[in-house]
Scaffold this motif. Sequence first.
Motif, short mmCIF file in Angstrom:
data_model
loop_
_atom_site.label_atom_id
_atom_site.label_comp_id
_atom_site.label_asym_id
_atom_site.label_seq_id
_atom_site.Cartn_x
_atom_site.Cartn_y
_atom_site.Cartn_z
N ALA A 73 -4.80 5.84 39.46
CA ALA A 73 -4.01 6.22 40.59
C ALA A 73 -4.51 7.42 41.73
N LYS A 74 -3.96 7.29 42.76
CA LYS A 74 -4.66 8.54 43.53
C LYS A 74 -5.06 9.88 43.38
N GLU A 75 -3.40 10.44 42.54
CA GLU A 75 -3.99 11.25 41.68
C GLU A 75 -4.83 11.78 41.00
N HIS A 76 -5.11 10.70 40.13
CA HIS A 76 -6.98 10.37 39.35
C HIS A 76 -8.01 10.81 40.54
N GLU A 77 -8.09 9.99 40.89
CA GLU A 77 -9.22 10.05 41.93
C GLU A 77 -9.71 11.69 42.52
N LEU A 78 -8.50 11.54 43.07
CA LEU A 78 -7.80 13.42 43.19
C LEU A 78 -8.55 14.52 42.88
N PHE A 79 -8.55 14.48 41.73
CA PHE A 79 -8.38 15.39 40.31
C PHE A 79 -10.52 14.95 39.98
N LEU A 80 -10.70 14.06 40.11
CA LEU A 80 -12.14 13.96 39.64
C LEU A 80 -12.89 14.11 40.53
N VAL A 81 -12.32 14.37 42.43
CA VAL A 81 -13.18 14.91 43.30
C VAL A 81 -12.94 16.25 42.65
N LYS A 82 -11.89 16.88 42.92
CA LYS A 82 -11.65 18.14 42.61
C LYS A 82 -12.01 18.40 41.40
N TYR A 83 -12.18 18.08 40.34
CA TYR A 83 -13.17 18.41 39.28
C TYR A 83 -14.81 18.97 39.37
N ASN A 84 -15.03 17.48 40.38
CA ASN A 84 -16.69 18.01 41.06
C ASN A 84 -16.79 18.44 42.01
N GLY A 85 -15.74 19.91 42.06
CA GLY A 85 -16.00 20.70 43.07
C GLY A 85 -15.73 20.50 44.71
N GLN A 86 -14.97 19.71 44.68
CA GLN A 86 -14.62 18.99 45.81
C GLN A 86 -15.91 18.21 47.02
N ALA A 102 -15.02 8.53 33.22
CA ALA A 102 -14.09 9.10 33.84
C ALA A 102 -12.84 9.05 33.51
N CYS A 103 -12.07 7.95 32.19
CA CYS A 103 -11.61 8.19 31.93
C CYS A 103 -10.98 9.26 30.74
N ASP A 104 -12.18 9.44 30.22
CA ASP A 104 -12.29 10.63 29.01
C ASP A 104 -11.99 11.82 29.33
N VAL A 105 -12.27 11.81 30.72
CA VAL A 105 -12.31 13.13 31.95
C VAL A 105 -10.66 13.41 31.81
N LEU A 106 -9.91 12.62 32.25
CA LEU A 106 -8.62 12.15 33.24
C LEU A 106 -7.86 12.52 31.95
N GLU A 107 -8.38 12.33 30.67
CA GLU A 107 -7.16 11.88 28.87
C GLU A 107 -7.01 13.81 28.78
N LYS A 108 -7.69 13.90 28.78
CA LYS A 108 -7.53 15.78 28.40
C LYS A 108 -6.42 16.37 28.85
N GLU A 109 -6.52 15.27 30.43
CA GLU A 109 -5.57 16.12 31.28
C GLU A 109 -3.77 15.58 31.01
N ASN A 110 -2.83 17.21 31.74
CA ASN A 110 -1.89 16.23 30.87
C ASN A 110 -0.99 16.44 32.70
N CYS A 111 -1.69 17.36 34.11
CA CYS A 111 -0.78 17.85 34.98
C CYS A 111 -0.71 16.34 35.64
N PHE A 112 -0.86 15.05 35.26
CA PHE A 112 -0.47 13.75 36.28
C PHE A 112 1.58 13.47 36.12
N LYS A 113 0.85 13.04 37.10
CA LYS A 113 2.79 12.52 37.63
C LYS A 113 3.14 10.89 36.84
N ASN A 114 1.73 10.03 36.32
CA ASN A 114 1.89 8.53 36.43
C ASN A 114 0.32 9.09 35.48
N SER A 115 0.34 8.67 33.77
CA SER A 115 -0.33 9.14 32.83
C SER A 115 -2.04 8.90 33.41
N MET A 116 -3.38 8.27 32.96
CA MET A 116 -3.86 7.37 33.21
C MET A 116 -4.09 6.39 32.52
#
Lengths: 478, 478
Positions: A350-363, A329-343
């Motif tokens: 953080a909540k935004e990381h959790e929601l990103f992973l869900v979105k990444y998984n097709g909701q 999950a960290c590998d996935v999040l690390e590649k993104e630059n769209c977060f207010k709080n970086s992983m």
Amino acid sequence: MMNMKLLSLPCRYTLSRHLYSSCSVKDILNTQPEGCKKKLKGWAKAMRKMKENIFVDLDDGSTHRRLQVVIPKNKIPASLTYGCSFEAEGVLVRNPNYQLELVAESINVYGSCVVQDGYPFAPRKTYHPEYVRQHLHIRPRTATFSSLLRLRDKLSSAVRNRFAEDNFIEINAPVLSSNDCEGAGEVFAVKPDSENLVKEMISKDHQSPMEAFFNGQTYLTVSGQMHLECMARALTKVYTLGPTFRAENSKSRLHLSEFYMIEAEQAFIDNTEELLSSIEKTTSTVVKQLLEKSSDEIGHYRNIIGASKDNDPVNMVNVPYEVISYQKACDVLEKENCFKNSMIRGKPLAKEHELFLVKYNGQKPIFVVDWPKDLKPFYTKAIPNNKSLVYAVDLLCPNVGELCGGSVREDDYDVLKEKLSFVGLEDKLHWYLELRKFGNVSTAGFGIGFERFLQVLLDVQNIKDTIAFPRWPHNCKM
Amino acid sequence: MMNMKLLSLPCRYTLSRHLYSSCSVKDILNTQPEGCKKKLKGWAKAMRKMKENIFVDLDDGSTHRRLQVVIPKNKIPASLTYGCSFEAEGVLVRNPNYQLELVAESINVYGSCVVQDGYPFAPRKTYHPEYVRQHLHIRPRTATFSSLLRLRDKLSSAVRNRFAEDNFIEINAPVLSSNDCEGAGEVFAVKPDSENLVKEMISKDHQSPMEAFFNGQTYLTVSGQMHLECMARALTKVYTLGPTFRAENSKSRLHLSEFYMIEAEQAFIDNTEELLSSIEKTTSTVVKQLLEKSSDEIGHYRNIIGASKDNDPVNMVNVPYEVISYQKACDVLEKENCFKNSMIRGKPLAKEHELFLVKYNGQKPIFVVDWPKDLKPFYTKAIPNNKSLVYAVDLLCPNVGELCGGSVREDDYDVLKEKLSFVGLEDKLHWYLELRKFGNVSTAGFGIGFERFLQVLLDVQNIKDTIAFPRWPHNCKM
């Protein structure tokens, strides 16, 4: 003495016994007793005036559907206005749209409702949830919130059914506890309100008012897990669905000071796989049951609030859910630059990381497993071949992020003893350690936030709109 | 973004998925899979050594019944002793008594149990409930208490079924409330445990630590009645089954500091007759369901504790119950000289008076109605033709006396306003008064002590033995 007969009892009251239960709107719509004469009681919602008749929707709260009452103009009392309570007696007939309606022969208004006199909800108007929430005692009279309350009831039944069918036994975990949540400080403490009582009960060993009543500091529970572990070591499978408390100064749309938790604990589970199965069995069978039994009302509610189609409850039904390790999950999040709080690797998501992973998984729901041990509580069992990781799992879902957290519990007496000593709880949790001394077994369990479950299912934005009487910082009305 | 596929998910763990649920003792006794090979997990209870074999009762908590495991002498591990946890795999065969038993092919002991090392319960011994209660965390492992926990679960299901079948909607009445029980002083107050948090949240208007978090004193609920009244005025029929609290220094066998209440509220009821019907429908259908579904375990439990045959739960099923007015009850009691506290007309009935009335009625439930208004709370509705009496009812039962109290609520805005002003609660309960302003209806409701219900049903002497984690003055262990 034992066979003495009571001769002088007054006669039972002689009123006729036609209980209201025989004629709710729900029963009528279920049984469709066309042509029958019925008496109904409820509140007047939408009203439409026509030439000869007035059409009033009668709402008695038994269902989200209302029964149209047709009242000839000469039989309309002046007090029959939007919001009033009334009784209608008449015959059920089918209208041109093939819907049952009651053609009223008599109308009796019980209590009027003068909107101009301070009633907060005018007819045919919709209001922002925050405005509605300011009128907690009237809120259940809105279509949206009465629907929510019925669905909450249905969710709670579905949860209990799922566990009962699988031989889980319901335990009432205590609200009052001497366990302070491992000293995290996010607890409420209790004492008697009466100062006289406190004085009366103070003893040499317990002189603080906070300790007088129970001979020690007493808190509101933050989790029934440890209590359930006791029970699983005798009954194998147990669960609780009850209130828990958190003294946090958080006003987020996902937190309450008093909220409900579904918690389950099972003996003889020592690995993540069976734990994941138990969690997804719970969420999927519960949502499946709800979609089968209450799809009508779920659709109605989601429609009123304008729920997003992206967050589709059907996604909760399709198992198995995807699984990702914390590291991946960290590998996935690390590649993104769209977060207010970086992983930051090794830190909580953080909540935004959790929601990103869900979105990444097709909701769709996704499990995050194999967490670093420092991110999870002391009682979480280490993975045998990798002591820096523990058998812990978070289930992430649309809208809320973390819906459920669970773990395999440390069952080794010596390891747990060392951990307890490290966190300074060896004395206080002696009983918890002793559970591992006699007839020891492995156990695993999980907790699902009940209100968050409603948020996922119905796409409710604010958790305060999923509970009858929300409590949050600076707010405990009624 | 939305259709992005998660490509790098790790494979799901590859362990086989034979969940434990498929082989509980309960399932085996229900389905009787004679000749099948099964694996069972549980705790060793009674053990009998014979020439060739050892017979061990395996208890997994799923039922009060145990499964006999037959182990050939050469396969018995030394650690298989009373209280240990173990797994047995073998074939189910029928023994000469036509009972299923498992002939073990392999035995695996998980956790030993050395009684001499401090295990509080030796085999083949019975202990006084007070001794057993000193070991709350081990108590569920006794036959008596595990049975109680299963029956408590069954009672709670039966209660929810009764209400669901009759279109009642379950409401979670709040535990935290700004309502202090009309100032009776028997409440617990709450505050955050963290002093820093309290400091952070204190405001000009709320400087006391007890007021900082919620902007006002906050208490643990003593009843959900007023909250349910809100709901009944929108949903017609509502109930709750949840924890309530009383800060009383009472150590009686009938009181707890934290106990469960079944509370129900119904709109459109304005007389005692319908209220009595609703109460007796609740108690009778619930007990009927329990006797149908769990008579075996009820008999088992009552047998172990030596329950009195005089207090027969069948008496709860036979309706209608007898009814006596408060005045008539006083007439009956006045003729008796057997009381420690003599009855005083116009005062509450003492426990011994209540129990006498039940005995007088052949140990059957009896309603006491038409109470003097000073003996009931301000919200109780006066009887129209006799303003000194109110529409209130107590249901008295064997073993406990008062099991249930109920009333018709004052629904007249002006009358209630005057009463509120008299008790000084006009400001605090403004919302409660306002319920009568818009779409007003009459409501009535009742509360049944859940633990007392268990005491009546099972003839349990001490209420502390009906709840997993009893809390009472000076006692809040775990």
